[in-house]
Design an enzyme around this catalytic site. Sequence first.
Site, short mmCIF file in Angstrom:
data_model
loop_
_atom_site.label_atom_id
_atom_site.label_comp_id
_atom_site.label_asym_id
_atom_site.label_seq_id
_atom_site.Cartn_x
_atom_site.Cartn_y
_atom_site.Cartn_z
CE LYS A 203 -2.80 7.66 7.33
NZ LYS A 203 -3.11 6.28 6.88
CE LYS B 249 -3.43 2.83 0.20
NZ LYS B 249 -4.49 2.86 1.22
#
Length: 291
Positions: A237, A169
Amino acid sequence: MASIAFIGLGIMGKHMAGHLAAAGHTVYGVDRNPDAIAAVAQRGVLPAASIAEAVAKADVAITMVPDSPQVEEVLTGGLLEGARPGLLYIDMSTIRPDVAVSVAERCAAAGVRALDAPVSGGEAGAENAKLSIMVGGDPAVFAEAQPILDVMGGTVVHVGPAGAGQTVKAANQLMVGGIYELMAESLAFLEAFGVDTEAAFRVLNGGLAHTRIMELKGEAMRTRSFAPGFRIDLHHKDMGIITAAAREAGVVIPVGALVAQLMQSARQNGDGGLDHSALFRGVLRLNGRDL
């Protein structure tokens, strides 16, 4: 059919939980926002007052929360304490790979079988059950979880041991961030020459420059429509996860480091709540153009 505790009913989670309920699973929804619980109740998701209450009824627990600290809070806030023996826990959040490994170890010690299964596809992918889901963990546990994951995703792939899903990811977010920035710069370049940008994007999408991102977000970027499908705050983030993990592994990612800085600049300029395609606003600022 399984009994599922679904924790985190935000932009993505509300659709994912809804699909599971529609498929016939018994889904207990948990979220800090009462309005989020009320919204999914219309789709057959049953309200639960707490994580512990939901997990006590569940064969499977799924989390879809913003970051590593929230996953830690779920574990200590009722999941591990309330879990029935053999609970299958699937964390579909995007968190640090090292935290995913730690989560799997803590779950194993408590008799819980854990997978890290972050997703890509944004709100459109969640809404249409076409998410790409990259899964780390024990292959036998993945095989058990796959029918559940298939309800939410169009591409579901086991990519390795615990933490591997989060590593893949991170690579996904690195590529996505870079593509958004280059698409934004290309659009600013085209506009500077007065080109018909709708026509330009249409022909670019028919050639080697074609990307799924341009296909889904090109029109929104052209028209400055930045309602969040995936917020800049969250992609910022993710870029922090990527740069920290790359540094730890000794991997040089110069373009990724630049994209991380551009995400930070967007947040500092008040764009954190917008869709990550709003990187275009940063390009406009650099060029002294109106937003």
